[in-house]
Design an enzyme around this catalytic site. Structure first.
Site, PDB file in Angstrom:
ATOM      1  N   ASP A  81       0.860  -1.188   0.000  1.00 36.01           N
ATOM      2  CA  ASP A  81       0.000   0.000   0.000  1.00 36.01           C
ATOM      3  C   ASP A  81       0.895   1.236   0.000  1.00 36.01           C
ATOM      4  O   ASP A  81       1.653   1.473   0.952  1.00 36.01           O
ATOM      5  CB  ASP A  81      -0.893  -0.029   1.246  1.00 36.01           C
ATOM      6  N   ASP A  92      -3.301   7.141  -3.965  1.00 37.26           N
ATOM      7  CA  ASP A  92      -3.219   6.105  -2.942  1.00 37.26           C
ATOM      8  C   ASP A  92      -3.638   4.793  -3.604  1.00 37.26           C
ATOM      9  O   ASP A  92      -4.732   4.695  -4.168  1.00 37.26           O
ATOM     10  CB  ASP A  92      -4.166   6.477  -1.796  1.00 37.26           C
ATOM     11  N   HIS A 184     -11.583   6.374   1.622  1.00 33.70           N
ATOM     12  CA  HIS A 184     -11.636   7.746   2.130  1.00 33.70           C
ATOM     13  C   HIS A 184     -11.564   8.744   0.983  1.00 33.70           C
ATOM     14  O   HIS A 184     -11.085   8.434  -0.113  1.00 33.70           O
ATOM     15  CB  HIS A 184     -10.471   7.989   3.097  1.00 33.70           C
ATOM     16  N   HIS A 192      -6.888  11.735   4.436  1.00 36.73           N
ATOM     17  CA  HIS A 192      -8.247  11.356   4.839  1.00 36.73           C
ATOM     18  C   HIS A 192      -9.032  12.649   5.011  1.00 36.73           C
ATOM     19  O   HIS A 192      -8.928  13.321   6.040  1.00 36.73           O
ATOM     20  CB  HIS A 192      -8.220  10.537   6.133  1.00 36.73           C
ATOM     21  N   GLU A 217     -10.909   1.021  -1.262  1.00 34.58           N
ATOM     22  CA  GLU A 217      -9.986  -0.050  -0.865  1.00 34.58           C
ATOM     23  C   GLU A 217     -10.692  -1.193  -0.136  1.00 34.58           C
ATOM     24  O   GLU A 217     -10.659  -1.278   1.083  1.00 34.58           O
ATOM     25  CB  GLU A 217      -8.830   0.496  -0.023  1.00 34.58           C
ATOM     26  N   GLU A 310      -6.642  -1.475  -3.974  1.00 33.37           N
ATOM     27  CA  GLU A 310      -7.036  -0.069  -3.848  1.00 33.37           C
ATOM     28  C   GLU A 310      -6.675   0.725  -5.084  1.00 33.37           C
ATOM     29  O   GLU A 310      -5.605   0.548  -5.664  1.00 33.37           O
ATOM     30  CB  GLU A 310      -6.347   0.544  -2.628  1.00 33.37           C
TER      31      GLU A 310
END
Length: 325
Positions: A81, A92, A184, A192, A217, A310
């Site tokens: 990640d 992300d 998020h 976030h 994710e 993700e």
């Protein structure tokens, strides 16, 4: 703005794929982490958060601490990640892989057992065919949940509908999503940014709109579908300036406030200035005074394996654009 999100996405995507190739048995986790973080910086981008390498039943928030000797082992189910930022605009992304290759001894040249907090001391496991098949199924379930969400998302869709399609897709594969982990929203310098994207059927009626930026994710497990904190923490976030009596802690907080104001950071990033013992001693008052927030590593509550996939998306007029393909 869009160009920066897209540029960050391309960097994160390329390095996610590179990390997947380099994560072979016998690789020291910290070496993989240092390499990928170095490659992010080499592009001219910034590190959006410390590279997470979470093994088997570890779900998230694991990055190497000072002195980590954790080795990847054949058959490990590993979540990779990572995030890149360009002028604060974040990509992300995560993938789960099954590690292949020959294991290395988990002792040093003197026969002393290696310090492997990333494995939660599960040693050098023997992996069965059934376990390998399970890991592959979990990866496919997590990936399918993500693709189902991406196919659904467009302006007017609610976050509850996103969670519902993720849960149904993972359930249809015979597994459970992680109920207390979410995706998020993203904004400039905010990893976030306020919205949580559920991985389960949820009554969240927040309506998505064109221009929203989200990290989706899904996590899939054969366990109870919840994670719990473990005592260890390796990733932190700056919260506020506070008065401190300890001069070295005050100096460390000033550095954090200056260089890591907005995005999470890792303890090992300060080894250029402190040894492990000094660093731990100087960080402790920052945590207890709530100048910084520690993210505890997260483990599947029943000890079962977890897969994660993700992507970062930008919602467009007729669907969404995936920046991290």
């Amino acid at each position: 703005m869009f160009e920066n999100y897209e540029k960050a996405g391309k960097i994160a995507s390329r390095l996610r794929k590179e990390a997947s190739k380099k994560a072979v048995a016998g690789t020291k986790v910290v070496d993989l982490i240092d390499y990928i973080e170095g490659e992010i910086l080499a592009t001219g981008a910034g590190i959006a958060f410390p590279f997470n390498v979470s093994i088997n039943n570890m779900a998230a928030h694991y990055t190497s601490a000072p002195g980590d000797d954790t080795l990847l082992c054949n058959g490990d189910l590993v979540k990779l990640d990572l995030g890149a930022e360009v002028d604060g605009y974040i990509a992300d992304t995560a993938v789960s892989i099954i590690v292949e290759g020959e294991n290395k001894d988990i002792v040093d040249e003197n026969g002393k057992k290696l310090k492997q907090p990333g494995r939660l001391d599960d040693g050098n496991p023997e992996v069965t065919t059934e376990e390998l098949e399970l890991s592959q199924d979990l990866i496919e379930a997590s990936s399918a949940g993500l693709e189902a969400a991406i196919s659904l998302i467009k302006p007017g869709i609610t976050l509850g509908e996103v969670g519902t399609v993720i849960e149904k897709t993972i359930n249809d594969k015979g597994y459970k999503p992680i109920a207390n982990l979410t995706g998020h929203s993203l904004e400039q310098w905010e990893l976030h940014a306020g919205l949580s994207v559920p991985n389960i059927a949820d009554k969240n009626d927040h309506v998505l709109k064109e221009g929203d930026h989200l990290a989706i994710e899904p996590f899939a497990t054969n366990g109870v579908g919840l994670v719990k904190d473990v005592p260890q923490h390796y990733i932190y976030k700056y919260l506020r300036n506070v008065p401190l009596r300890q001069p070295q802690s005050k100096k460390l907080l000033k550095r954090i406030a200056t260089k890591h104001t907005y995005l999470p950071f890792a303890r090992r990033w300060f080894l250029d200035q402190y040894n492990e013992h000094e660093l731990n001693r100087n960080l402790r008052p920052l945590i207890t005074s709530r100048a910084i927030y520690p993210y505890n590593a997260l483990q599947e509550k029943s000890g079962c394996r977890i897969a994660q996939t993700e992507h970062t998306i930008i919602i467009e007029s007729d669907g969404c654009f995936v920046t991290t393909r």
